[in-house]
Design a protein around this motif. Structure first.
Motif, PDB file in Angstrom:
ATOM      1  N   LEU A  18      24.996  29.982  42.219  1.00  0.00           N
ATOM      2  CA  LEU A  18      23.682  29.547  42.720  1.00  0.00           C
ATOM      3  C   LEU A  18      22.558  30.047  41.822  1.00  0.00           C
ATOM      4  O   LEU A  18      21.616  29.311  41.520  1.00  0.00           O
ATOM      5  N   LEU A  19      22.651  31.310  41.405  1.00  0.00           N
ATOM      6  CA  LEU A  19      21.609  31.871  40.539  1.00  0.00           C
ATOM      7  C   LEU A  19      21.597  31.181  39.179  1.00  0.00           C
ATOM      8  O   LEU A  19      20.527  30.922  38.623  1.00  0.00           O
ATOM      9  N   ASN A  20      22.771  30.883  38.640  1.00  0.00           N
ATOM     10  CA  ASN A  20      22.837  30.186  37.354  1.00  0.00           C
ATOM     11  C   ASN A  20      22.245  28.775  37.472  1.00  0.00           C
ATOM     12  O   ASN A  20      21.486  28.337  36.616  1.00  0.00           O
ATOM     13  N   LYS A  25      17.696  25.013  36.441  1.00  0.00           N
ATOM     14  CA  LYS A  25      16.664  24.093  36.937  1.00  0.00           C
ATOM     15  C   LYS A  25      15.261  24.574  36.545  1.00  0.00           C
ATOM     16  O   LYS A  25      14.422  23.772  36.157  1.00  0.00           O
ATOM     17  N   LEU A  26      15.016  25.881  36.629  1.00  0.00           N
ATOM     18  CA  LEU A  26      13.715  26.409  36.214  1.00  0.00           C
ATOM     19  C   LEU A  26      13.493  26.213  34.720  1.00  0.00           C
ATOM     20  O   LEU A  26      12.379  25.882  34.295  1.00  0.00           O
ATOM     21  N   GLU A  27      14.533  26.415  33.927  1.00  0.00           N
ATOM     22  CA  GLU A  27      14.378  26.219  32.484  1.00  0.00           C
ATOM     23  C   GLU A  27      14.075  24.770  32.149  1.00  0.00           C
ATOM     24  O   GLU A  27      13.299  24.490  31.233  1.00  0.00           O
ATOM     25  N   ALA A  28      14.652  23.838  32.900  1.00  0.00           N
ATOM     26  CA  ALA A  28      14.344  22.418  32.683  1.00  0.00           C
ATOM     27  C   ALA A  28      12.884  22.128  33.019  1.00  0.00           C
ATOM     28  O   ALA A  28      12.204  21.372  32.307  1.00  0.00           O
ATOM     29  N   TYR A  77      16.987  37.146  34.712  1.00  0.00           N
ATOM     30  CA  TYR A  77      16.610  35.915  34.002  1.00  0.00           C
ATOM     31  C   TYR A  77      15.771  35.017  34.906  1.00  0.00           C
ATOM     32  O   TYR A  77      14.788  34.410  34.481  1.00  0.00           O
ATOM     33  N   LEU A  78      16.171  34.928  36.174  1.00  0.00           N
ATOM     34  CA  LEU A  78      15.446  34.095  37.124  1.00  0.00           C
ATOM     35  C   LEU A  78      14.038  34.632  37.356  1.00  0.00           C
ATOM     36  O   LEU A  78      13.068  33.863  37.418  1.00  0.00           O
ATOM     37  N   TYR A  79      13.895  35.943  37.467  1.00  0.00           N
ATOM     38  CA  TYR A  79      12.581  36.565  37.644  1.00  0.00           C
ATOM     39  C   TYR A  79      11.664  36.256  36.461  1.00  0.00           C
ATOM     40  O   TYR A  79      10.493  35.922  36.647  1.00  0.00           O
ATOM     41  N   ARG A  80      12.208  36.335  35.257  1.00  0.00           N
ATOM     42  CA  ARG A  80      11.419  36.032  34.056  1.00  0.00           C
ATOM     43  C   ARG A  80      10.967  34.569  34.072  1.00  0.00           C
ATOM     44  O   ARG A  80       9.803  34.267  33.809  1.00  0.00           O
ATOM     45  N   ASP A  81      11.888  33.667  34.424  1.00  0.00           N
ATOM     46  CA  ASP A  81      11.538  32.243  34.446  1.00  0.00           C
ATOM     47  C   ASP A  81      10.504  31.926  35.529  1.00  0.00           C
ATOM     48  O   ASP A  81       9.613  31.101  35.324  1.00  0.00           O
ATOM     49  N   LEU A  82      10.620  32.589  36.679  1.00  0.00           N
ATOM     50  CA  LEU A  82       9.618  32.387  37.736  1.00  0.00           C
ATOM     51  C   LEU A  82       8.241  32.857  37.267  1.00  0.00           C
ATOM     52  O   LEU A  82       7.223  32.241  37.591  1.00  0.00           O
ATOM     53  N   GLY A  83       8.206  33.935  36.495  1.00  0.00           N
ATOM     54  CA  GLY A  83       6.945  34.402  35.920  1.00  0.00           C
ATOM     55  C   GLY A  83       6.360  33.405  34.941  1.00  0.00           C
ATOM     56  O   GLY A  83       5.137  33.196  34.916  1.00  0.00           O
ATOM     57  N   TYR A  84       7.207  32.787  34.132  1.00  0.00           N
ATOM     58  CA  TYR A  84       6.729  31.760  33.198  1.00  0.00           C
ATOM     59  C   TYR A  84       6.126  30.576  33.963  1.00  0.00           C
ATOM     60  O   TYR A  84       5.080  30.043  33.577  1.00  0.00           O
ATOM     61  N   ILE A  85       6.788  30.175  35.047  1.00  0.00           N
ATOM     62  CA  ILE A  85       6.276  29.062  35.852  1.00  0.00           C
ATOM     63  C   ILE A  85       4.902  29.425  36.432  1.00  0.00           C
ATOM     64  O   ILE A  85       3.978  28.613  36.410  1.00  0.00           O
TER      65      ILE A  85
END
Length: 177
Positions: A18-20, A25-28, A77-85
């Motif tokens: 699920l996390l992957n 999806k966030l990276e897309a 990784y998910l936390y970093r991507d959420l910050g980018y968003i």
């Protein structure tokens, strides 16, 4: 009157999977926003994150410490991507409706998974088991071949003419008594 579960075809919800999926999806979304606004792509470590997940997925019987290590990495990784968003949205860049919905679901998934990781538990209320269908909940049925089913639970009764009638329908687990 009988209660049963209508099974939904989803992949069994492994936390690392699920996390992957959420990270991909966030990276897309990040890739699309950066491309549309001619911005440089931020560092997401997508190849490294996928390699770590794949190493776990290919393992026949991974140990608990290996699973926790991969989940911790995917959470980071998910936390970093959420910050980018958040940074992209703070600069008045818009996400479309589908991306906003995914963002909200993934943020809730992150909160749940982080809570379970920090407290070393495997249960949380209203747990998200599918990003595409966040309303699906695990329902413990106690059967020998499938102790947990995923899908709505409902009570069905037959009337005097033999027609089936749904008395109660819920995606949340409930006691039939």
């Amino acid at each position: 009157l009988d209660a049963t579960c209508a099974p939904v075809d989803i992949r069994y919800p492994v936390d690392a999977y699920l996390l992957n999926e959420a990270r991909e999806k966030l990276e897309a979304i990040i890739r699309r926003v950066c491309h549309d606004n001619n911005l440089p792509m931020p560092r997401t470590y997508c190849e490294k994150a996928y390699k770590e997940y794949l190493n776990l997925a290919k393992s026949k019987k991974p140990g608990a410490d290996k699973i926790r290590r991969v989940i911790r990495g995917q959470l980071q990784y998910l936390y970093r991507d959420l910050g980018y968003i958040e940074g992209l949205m703070a600069d008045d860049r818009k996400l479309n409706e589908g991306e906003m919905r995914k963002d909200v679901i993934i943020r809730e998934l992150y909160v749940q998974q982080k809570y379970m990781y920090d407290n070393e538990i495997h249960r949380v209320d209203h747990r998200i088991v599918s990003i595409s269908m966040p309303f699906i909940r695990p329902i413990v049925r106690g059967k020998t071949n499938k102790p947990v089913e995923f899908g709505p639970k409902f009570d069905m009764s037959l009337d005097e003419s033999g027609l089936a009638r749904i008395e109660k329908f819920s995606y949340e687990s409930y006691n039939e008594t």
